[in-house]
Design a protein around this motif. Sequence first.
Motif, mmCIF file in Angstrom:
data_model
loop_
_atom_site.group_PDB
_atom_site.id
_atom_site.type_symbol
_atom_site.label_atom_id
_atom_site.label_comp_id
_atom_site.label_asym_id
_atom_site.label_seq_id
_atom_site.Cartn_x
_atom_site.Cartn_y
_atom_site.Cartn_z
ATOM 1 N N ASP A 68 0.826 -1.209 0.000
ATOM 2 C CA ASP A 68 0.000 0.000 0.000
ATOM 3 C C ASP A 68 0.860 1.258 0.000
ATOM 4 N N SER A 69 2.010 1.195 0.645
ATOM 5 C CA SER A 69 2.883 2.364 0.736
ATOM 6 C C SER A 69 3.482 2.765 -0.617
ATOM 7 N N ASP A 75 -6.007 4.769 -3.175
ATOM 8 C CA ASP A 75 -6.513 3.610 -2.452
ATOM 9 C C ASP A 75 -7.079 2.632 -3.482
ATOM 10 N N GLU A 76 -6.186 1.814 -4.018
ATOM 11 C CA GLU A 76 -6.557 0.886 -5.087
ATOM 12 C C GLU A 76 -7.671 -0.061 -4.663
ATOM 13 N N ASN A 89 -4.836 -8.512 -2.192
ATOM 14 C CA ASN A 89 -3.486 -7.981 -2.032
ATOM 15 C C ASN A 89 -2.600 -9.039 -1.396
#
Length: 180
Positions: A68-69, A75-76, A89
């Motif tokens: 995520d970073s 915000d996929e 993920n």
Amino acid sequence: MNRFILPLACLLCAGVAWAGVPADGAVARLPHVAFPAPHRVASGRLQAGDVPVLKRAGIRQVIDLSLDSETPGFDEAAALRAAGIVYHNLPIRGPADLTRANVARFDHLLGDAGTQRTLVHCASSNRVGALVALRAAWLQDRPVEAAIEEGRRWGLKSLEPAVRARLHASTGQAAPRPAS
């Protein structure tokens, strides 16, 4: 009559090839994109503007191998879910995460996707190709070179030495030395 057979055969072959590729040509403009298998697309990093393109192309699932970073402004997961696309993920940071456990998780995600059009991505598709190569060797019993070639079709590049080292270690073979 015979003059119609060749054109008809060409149209049928094109239809079969097209069946596994998303219908929207815009998907072909994703970074580092490849269409390595029926119903599968491999690519690099997604951006917010890619979500409607994926939806139009009939992508039903996305498997994201990035952290995520890596995309702090996007915000996929939320964007894809809002579009009705299933999101998974499996963060792979680099060589240390190329483990049998992560390959098994990846295999499970691909298996669950079945014949649904699925996009698998990371920043450049390199991690995608690494997991595919390891999966081909460890779970599908493919020879090392065939597994590496499969990984390359999905995007394997700079992680190839780490993948080779893991494959050679798992087979008990010494890794070949680079030519001098």
